[in-house]
Design an enzyme around this catalytic site. Structure first.
Site, PDB file in Angstrom:
ATOM      1  N   LYS A  32      -3.237  -2.508  10.378  1.00 38.16           N
ATOM      2  CA  LYS A  32      -2.595  -3.471  11.271  1.00 38.16           C
ATOM      3  C   LYS A  32      -3.131  -3.370  12.780  1.00 38.16           C
ATOM      4  O   LYS A  32      -3.584  -2.264  13.029  1.00 38.16           O
ATOM      5  CB  LYS A  32      -1.025  -3.283  11.068  1.00 38.16           C
ATOM      6  N   TYR A  65       2.699 -13.450   5.157  1.00 40.70           N
ATOM      7  CA  TYR A  65       4.298 -12.793   5.042  1.00 40.70           C
ATOM      8  C   TYR A  65       5.324 -13.886   4.528  1.00 40.70           C
ATOM      9  O   TYR A  65       6.311 -13.869   5.154  1.00 40.70           O
ATOM     10  CB  TYR A  65       4.479 -12.313   6.462  1.00 40.70           C
ATOM     11  N   ASN A 101       3.837  -0.139  11.361  1.00 49.79           N
ATOM     12  CA  ASN A 101       3.630   0.919  10.361  1.00 49.79           C
ATOM     13  C   ASN A 101       2.239   1.304   9.903  1.00 49.79           C
ATOM     14  O   ASN A 101       2.093   1.550   8.759  1.00 49.79           O
ATOM     15  CB  ASN A 101       4.645   0.677   9.160  1.00 49.79           C
ATOM     16  N   HIS A 130      -0.921  -2.217   5.900  1.00 48.96           N
ATOM     17  CA  HIS A 130      -0.361  -3.044   4.722  1.00 48.96           C
ATOM     18  C   HIS A 130      -1.057  -2.950   3.469  1.00 48.96           C
ATOM     19  O   HIS A 130      -2.253  -2.734   3.515  1.00 48.96           O
ATOM     20  CB  HIS A 130      -0.104  -4.398   5.120  1.00 48.96           C
ATOM     21  N   GLU A 149      -3.312 -12.271  -2.314  1.00 51.62           N
ATOM     22  CA  GLU A 149      -3.777 -11.884  -0.815  1.00 51.62           C
ATOM     23  C   GLU A 149      -5.167 -11.581  -0.427  1.00 51.62           C
ATOM     24  O   GLU A 149      -5.818 -12.054   0.254  1.00 51.62           O
ATOM     25  CB  GLU A 149      -3.036 -10.473  -0.388  1.00 51.62           C
TER      26      GLU A 149
HETATM   27  P1  CMP Z   1       4.471  -4.662   5.493  1.00 51.21           P
HETATM   28  O1  CMP Z   1       3.893  -3.732   4.065  1.00 51.21           O
HETATM   29  O2  CMP Z   1       3.328  -5.262   5.925  1.00 51.21           O
HETATM   30  O3  CMP Z   1       5.142  -5.779   4.547  1.00 51.21           O
HETATM   31  C1  CMP Z   1       6.263  -6.222   5.281  1.00 51.21           C
HETATM   32  C2  CMP Z   1       6.558  -5.699   6.685  1.00 51.21           C
HETATM   33  O4  CMP Z   1       7.431  -6.082   7.318  1.00 51.21           O
HETATM   34  C3  CMP Z   1       6.607  -4.377   6.438  1.00 51.21           C
HETATM   35  O5  CMP Z   1       5.200  -3.792   6.262  1.00 51.21           O
HETATM   36  C4  CMP Z   1       7.172  -3.771   7.998  1.00 51.21           C
HETATM   37  O6  CMP Z   1       6.147  -3.365   8.679  1.00 51.21           O
HETATM   38  C5  CMP Z   1       8.044  -5.092   8.281  1.00 51.21           C
HETATM   39  N1  CMP Z   1       9.587  -4.906   8.086  1.00 51.21           N
HETATM   40  C6  CMP Z   1       9.931  -4.400   7.002  1.00 51.21           C
HETATM   41  N2  CMP Z   1      11.391  -4.189   7.143  1.00 51.21           N
HETATM   42  C7  CMP Z   1      11.560  -4.731   8.493  1.00 51.21           C
HETATM   43  C8  CMP Z   1      12.927  -4.514   9.392  1.00 51.21           C
HETATM   44  N3  CMP Z   1      13.780  -4.127   8.976  1.00 51.21           N
HETATM   45  N4  CMP Z   1      12.437  -4.842  10.630  1.00 51.21           N
HETATM   46  C9  CMP Z   1      11.181  -4.995  11.260  1.00 51.21           C
HETATM   47  N5  CMP Z   1      10.212  -4.886  10.391  1.00 51.21           N
HETATM   48  C10 CMP Z   1      10.291  -4.944   9.088  1.00 51.21           C
END
Ligand code: CMP
Length: 143
Positions: free
Chosen positions: A9, A49, A112, A115, A126
């Site tokens: 990311k 998403y 984070n 992904h 995807e």
């Molecule tokens: P990802 O694996 O990319 O899939 C969905 C993303 O949403 C996840 O990683 C997080 O980065 C984000 N995400 C999930 N839950 C929350 C939350 N409660 N608040 C903000 N971001 C979130």
């Protein structure tokens, strides 16, 4: 042979973690069969998403993933979907164990670092969304 979609990311790209992340998956024994830098459009982010469309964090998530380039990858190997999820660690870096990408480098749930597809169905979806067939290779190790 199983394939999965992984993406470093914008936070991971900006922190210079592409090489570290690629190394981890190479060292594990998985094969990189597609990779590219992508300036993500709003449309691509919203499609990727889509399942989170109704969640309160959807707008911020789309904003974040379009805030800078990502490094999109397709990896191949036995059980690579589940293994990659293990190597990434829990979605919330505060819950991710040391030794995982998020456990070692992340602190924010929304930033984070990486992904990864969560199942065979999402991996297929995807990979098709992010890569054209001719951008992917297939090879057998000869050394
Ligand atoms: P990802 O694996 O990319 O899939 C969905 C993303 O949403 C996840 O990683 C997080 O980065 C984000 N995400 C999930 N839950 C929350 C939350 N409660 N608040 C903000 N971001 C979130």
């Amino acid at each position: 042979m199983e394939r999965t979609f992984l993406m470093v990311k914008p936070d991971g790209v900006q922190r210079g973690l592409i090489g570290e992340i690629v190394s981890r998956f190479e060292n594990k024994g998985f094969q990189l069969v597609g990779a590219k830098m992508v300036a993500v459009t709003k449309e691509l982010a919203e499609t990727h998403y889509g399942e989170h469309k109704e969640r309160p964090f959807f707008h911020d998530l789309v904003q974040f993933i379009t805030s800078g380039p990502v490094f999109a990858m397709v990896w191949e190997g036995d059980n690579v979907i589940a293994e990659a999820r293990k190597m990434m660690g829990a979605t919330n870096p505060n819950d991710a164990l040391p030794g995982t990408v998020r456990g070692d480098f992340g602190v924010h749930l929304s930033k984070n670092i990486i992904h990864g597809s969560d199942a065979a169905e999402s991996a297929a979806k995807e990979i098709t969304l992010w890569f054209r067939e001719e951008e992917l290779v297939s090879y057998t190790k000869t050394i």
